[in-house]
Design an enzyme around this catalytic site. Sequence first.
Site, PDB file in Angstrom:
ATOM      1  N   GLU A 125      -3.941   7.165  -5.090  1.00 42.51           N
ATOM      2  CA  GLU A 125      -3.911   6.445  -6.365  1.00 42.51           C
ATOM      3  C   GLU A 125      -5.061   6.930  -7.239  1.00 42.51           C
ATOM      4  OE1 GLU A 125      -3.958   2.250  -5.696  1.00 42.51           O
ATOM      5  OE2 GLU A 125      -1.914   2.210  -4.944  1.00 42.51           O
ATOM      6  N   HIS A 159      -0.954  -0.120  -9.873  1.00 37.42           N
ATOM      7  CA  HIS A 159      -1.512  -1.081  -8.920  1.00 37.42           C
ATOM      8  C   HIS A 159      -2.063  -2.302  -9.650  1.00 37.42           C
ATOM      9  CE1 HIS A 159      -3.471  -1.400  -4.652  1.00 37.42           C
ATOM     10  NE2 HIS A 159      -3.039  -2.576  -5.098  1.00 37.42           N
ATOM     11  N   ARG A 188       0.853  -1.185   0.000  1.00 35.37           N
ATOM     12  CA  ARG A 188       0.000   0.000   0.000  1.00 35.37           C
ATOM     13  C   ARG A 188       0.889   1.235   0.000  1.00 35.37           C
ATOM     14  NH1 ARG A 188      -3.250  -3.288  -1.092  1.00 35.37           N
ATOM     15  NH2 ARG A 188      -5.358  -3.608  -0.226  1.00 35.37           N
TER      16      ARG A 188
END
Length: 314
Positions: A256, A275, A227
């Site tokens: 993000e 991601h 993360r």
Amino acid sequence: MRQNPVIINQVSAKFGSAVARHCSAPVVLDHIQPDRPWDLPEGAEILVTNASAWRNCPPDFSLPPKLKWVQTEATGVEIYPEVLKSGCIMTCGRGLNAAPIAEFVFAALLRREKKLEEIRAYGPADWNRPEIGGLYGRTLGIIGFGALGEAIARRASAFCMNIVAYRRGSWNEVPERVTPCFSPEAVITRADYMVIAAPFTSETAGMFNDVLLSQAKPGLHLINISRGGLVDQQALLDGLDSGRIGYATLDVTSPEPLPDGHSLYSHPNVFISPHISWLGSKKCNYFLDRFISNLDAYLCNQPLRHLVHPEHGY
């Protein structure tokens, strides 16, 4: 086995159809990719979710009276409200993505060491022999040694790397070639490459700050596939600019996506991917098998696997 449980499906129509064929004859209510995943019907007993919109859950959310069990598709559970984690049994997708993420880690390491973009020949003028590196005998650090950390370590062992690792819990078994460390500092001072595989919790938020990064072995390649919030991004930029951090591969950032023009996008020693390190497996099949196994246990009043522990945050 008890019959006719009411299951809210927030994963996919295909998943819901498969669950509906379970021998308990469940009532499956599809609620696919909802904007308000917390708007659950009163009769809901089981919730299966992967809805990212949970991060917008209002603070006054209360559990439906019959909701007993929540199964999440992801490993991380930080986006879910505390009442959902503490008021129900919660199980997660821990370990389901370990193989593709571990493969991504080694793609990142080899991309950097073997200089794959730089050595490609487009014509006779490019036919030369630049210096390239390797992984043999180098030291890989792993912060967070759960299912993902173990999958990364197995692959590192195949490359004959030295592995130093830190985990919060006790070490019941120590895999071959792995040296347990009892602090992140003990890992970062020894590692040529370091993978962040720890969960995001109140304790780990921002743990890769200027103090920790200043202790890195010079030239460290930092890989974050957990993360973004575990890393103080300004401290990372400072470390990159000073040369203490040699390179960073970031599959996750905070937020993000990063805003347009953020310094990490343009830094020459940073590689950012959106991601997606978890892609590349038959996760849907594995997740269905895991849920069905837990559903069998739940309806027979047996213990569930892959529990989330609210006191730990994962």
